[in-house]
Design a protein around this motif. Structure first.
Motif, PDB file in Angstrom:
ATOM      1  N   UNK A 178       0.822  -1.210   0.000  1.00 51.97           N
ATOM      2  CA  UNK A 178       0.000   0.000   0.000  1.00 51.97           C
ATOM      3  C   UNK A 178       0.853   1.257   0.000  1.00 51.97           C
ATOM      4  N   UNK A 179       1.983   1.243   0.731  1.00 49.44           N
ATOM      5  CA  UNK A 179       2.841   2.431   0.802  1.00 49.44           C
ATOM      6  C   UNK A 179       3.371   2.812  -0.581  1.00 49.44           C
ATOM      7  N   UNK A 180       3.769   1.804  -1.382  1.00 53.42           N
ATOM      8  CA  UNK A 180       4.281   2.090  -2.716  1.00 53.42           C
ATOM      9  C   UNK A 180       3.154   2.541  -3.635  1.00 53.42           C
ATOM     10  N   UNK A 181       1.975   1.951  -3.486  1.00 56.84           N
ATOM     11  CA  UNK A 181       0.840   2.374  -4.310  1.00 56.84           C
ATOM     12  C   UNK A 181       0.484   3.826  -4.001  1.00 56.84           C
ATOM     13  N   UNK A 182       0.474   4.193  -2.702  1.00 54.40           N
ATOM     14  CA  UNK A 182       0.183   5.581  -2.323  1.00 54.40           C
ATOM     15  C   UNK A 182       1.245   6.534  -2.873  1.00 54.40           C
ATOM     16  N   UNK A 183       2.522   6.089  -2.849  1.00 55.86           N
ATOM     17  CA  UNK A 183       3.594   6.934  -3.359  1.00 55.86           C
ATOM     18  C   UNK A 183       3.429   7.164  -4.859  1.00 55.86           C
ATOM     19  N   UNK A 184       3.068   6.117  -5.595  1.00 54.26           N
ATOM     20  CA  UNK A 184       2.823   6.261  -7.026  1.00 54.26           C
ATOM     21  C   UNK A 184       1.653   7.215  -7.283  1.00 54.26           C
ATOM     22  N   UNK A 185       0.584   7.070  -6.490  1.00 50.83           N
ATOM     23  CA  UNK A 185      -0.589   7.927  -6.683  1.00 50.83           C
ATOM     24  C   UNK A 185      -0.271   9.386  -6.387  1.00 50.83           C
ATOM     25  N   UNK A 186       0.438   9.656  -5.305  1.00 56.44           N
ATOM     26  CA  UNK A 186       0.794  11.021  -4.953  1.00 56.44           C
ATOM     27  C   UNK A 186       1.707  11.636  -6.008  1.00 56.44           C
ATOM     28  N   UNK A 187       2.632  10.829  -6.537  1.00 57.52           N
ATOM     29  CA  UNK A 187       3.519  11.330  -7.589  1.00 57.52           C
ATOM     30  C   UNK A 187       2.718  11.684  -8.833  1.00 57.52           C
ATOM     31  N   UNK A 188       1.754  10.832  -9.185  1.00 57.31           N
ATOM     32  CA  UNK A 188       0.922  11.101 -10.357  1.00 57.31           C
ATOM     33  C   UNK A 188       0.106  12.376 -10.162  1.00 57.31           C
ATOM     34  N   UNK A 189      -0.439  12.575  -8.953  1.00 53.50           N
ATOM     35  CA  UNK A 189      -1.207  13.796  -8.688  1.00 53.50           C
ATOM     36  C   UNK A 189      -0.310  15.029  -8.764  1.00 53.50           C
ATOM     37  N   UNK A 190       0.909  14.911  -8.238  1.00 54.88           N
ATOM     38  CA  UNK A 190       1.834  16.042  -8.282  1.00 54.88           C
ATOM     39  C   UNK A 190       2.206  16.390  -9.722  1.00 54.88           C
ATOM     40  N   UNK A 191       2.388  15.372 -10.542  1.00 52.42           N
ATOM     41  CA  UNK A 191       2.697  15.623 -11.946  1.00 52.42           C
ATOM     42  C   UNK A 191       1.523  16.298 -12.648  1.00 52.42           C
ATOM     43  N   UNK A 192       0.315  15.841 -12.325  1.00 58.74           N
ATOM     44  CA  UNK A 192      -0.868  16.436 -12.945  1.00 58.74           C
ATOM     45  C   UNK A 192      -0.997  17.902 -12.574  1.00 58.74           C
TER      46      UNK A 192
END
Length: 326
Positions: free
Chosen positions: A305-319
């Motif tokens: 879950x920690x890695x999935x959350x990190x990927x999601x937060x990175x994607x939101x930051x890029x957006x």
């Protein structure tokens, strides 16, 4: 088949000197009786081959006798030119030597084999470095190779990744390995055999003291074992991911054999959407993030879950970064 074996027997005696019938049988993977018959056939062909009886006896060629390489098959002649590494030889200071050896070999071959071998050089080329990475600058490679060959101790000033970054080491060099355009020195320092990247050697001095290289040291086996240990230390975690069909095709481009092997071993049957679920080793969440982002929309992290959350937060930051103002 027998002609090839007779030539092999002749070459063994030419390169090793005296050999017993039992030793020849073991090398050629035939019976001792077959060796006796082959020796008789060579005698009949006029080859100056004779044997001595007794415990220290064996077969040997008359001193000074050399055979020409006319017994090479077309495939053998071609493989000799295909197996060479001109770039690596040049880095070791042996480019001219390799070129001279190939010229001599070409001169010794019959015309038909000479033409076939020449076509190999025209049609195949080995480029060792990987994509996106040039070969290392290795000003001390030739000196290191000389010390390996002469079994001379070395003193090096070496730059490593951890503090203190610059260290001085006295080494017994056992061998050199070229992997993906990068040269590595395998050497004993104290009680341990370690790997040193040649491009990180800042200074090198060959010492007058010699050393005795262990007779049972196998460079290839040591290197393969070291790679396995490195991967085991590096990959301390794992991640469950889903890959699109295109993502599965791109896996080999990662250049990570351990990751590819794990993906192949754990791949589940594709789902209705064509995506495949696999479990792969990871070094850390941050390192996995940089690797997985390269797949873009062709990869989804399922766990942890920690890695999935990190990927999601990175994607939101890029957006947010690429949002159009106003």
């Amino acid at each position: 088949m027998r002609a090839s074996r007779l030539l092999s027997l002749l070459m063994l005696l030419q390169t090793r000197g005296r050999m017993t019938a039992r030793e020849l049988a073991a090398e050629l993977e035939v019976s001792v009786r077959t060796v006796y018959r082959d020796v008789e056939a060579l005698h009949a062909a006029g080859v100056p081959l004779y044997g001595d009886a007794g415990p220290s006896g064996g077969y040997r060629l008359l001193d000074g006798y050399r055979t020409r390489l006319t017994g090479l098959t077309p495939g053998e002649a071609e493989s000799l030119f295909l197996a060479g590494m001109p770039g690596a030889a040049a880095e070791l200071g042996l480019g001219a030597v390799v070129a001279a050896a190939q010229l001599k070999l070409m001169a010794a071959l019959p015309a038909e084999l000479r033409d076939r071998a020449g076509r190999i050089r025209e049609r195949f080329h080995l480029d060792a470095p990987t994509w996106y990475h040039g070969a290392d600058e290795t000003p001390h490679l030739a000196a290191a190779a000389g010390a390996v060959w002469d079994e001379r101790r070395l003193e090096i000033r070496y730059r490593r990744w951890k503090a203190p970054q610059e260290v001085v080491r006295t080494l017994e060099p056992y061998g050199l390995v070229l992997k993906a355009g990068r040269w590595y020195l395998i050497a004993r320092g104290g009680r341990h055999i370690r790997t040193y990247r040649v491009s990180q050697i800042l200074e090198l001095r060959a010492l007058p003291q010699s050393f005795e290289r262990p007779a049972d040291f196998d460079l290839a086996a040591h290197w393969n074992g070291a790679l396995e240990e490195f991967e085991a230390r590096l990959h301390r975690g794992e991640a469950v991911i889903r890959l699109s069909p295109h993502g599965m095709e791109r896996l080999p481009d990662m250049g990570r054999p351990a990751l590819l092997r794990a993906a192949e071993a754990t791949a589940e049957p594709p789902g209705p959407d064509g995506w495949t679920r696999v479990t792969v080793p990871v070094e850390s969440h941050r390192h996995a993030l940089s690797e997985f982002l390269r797949f873009g929309l062709d990869l989804e992290v399922v766990a942890p879950a920690e890695l999935r959350d990190l990927m999601a937060e990175t994607a939101r930051s890029l957006a947010r970064r690429y949002e159009t103002p106003g």
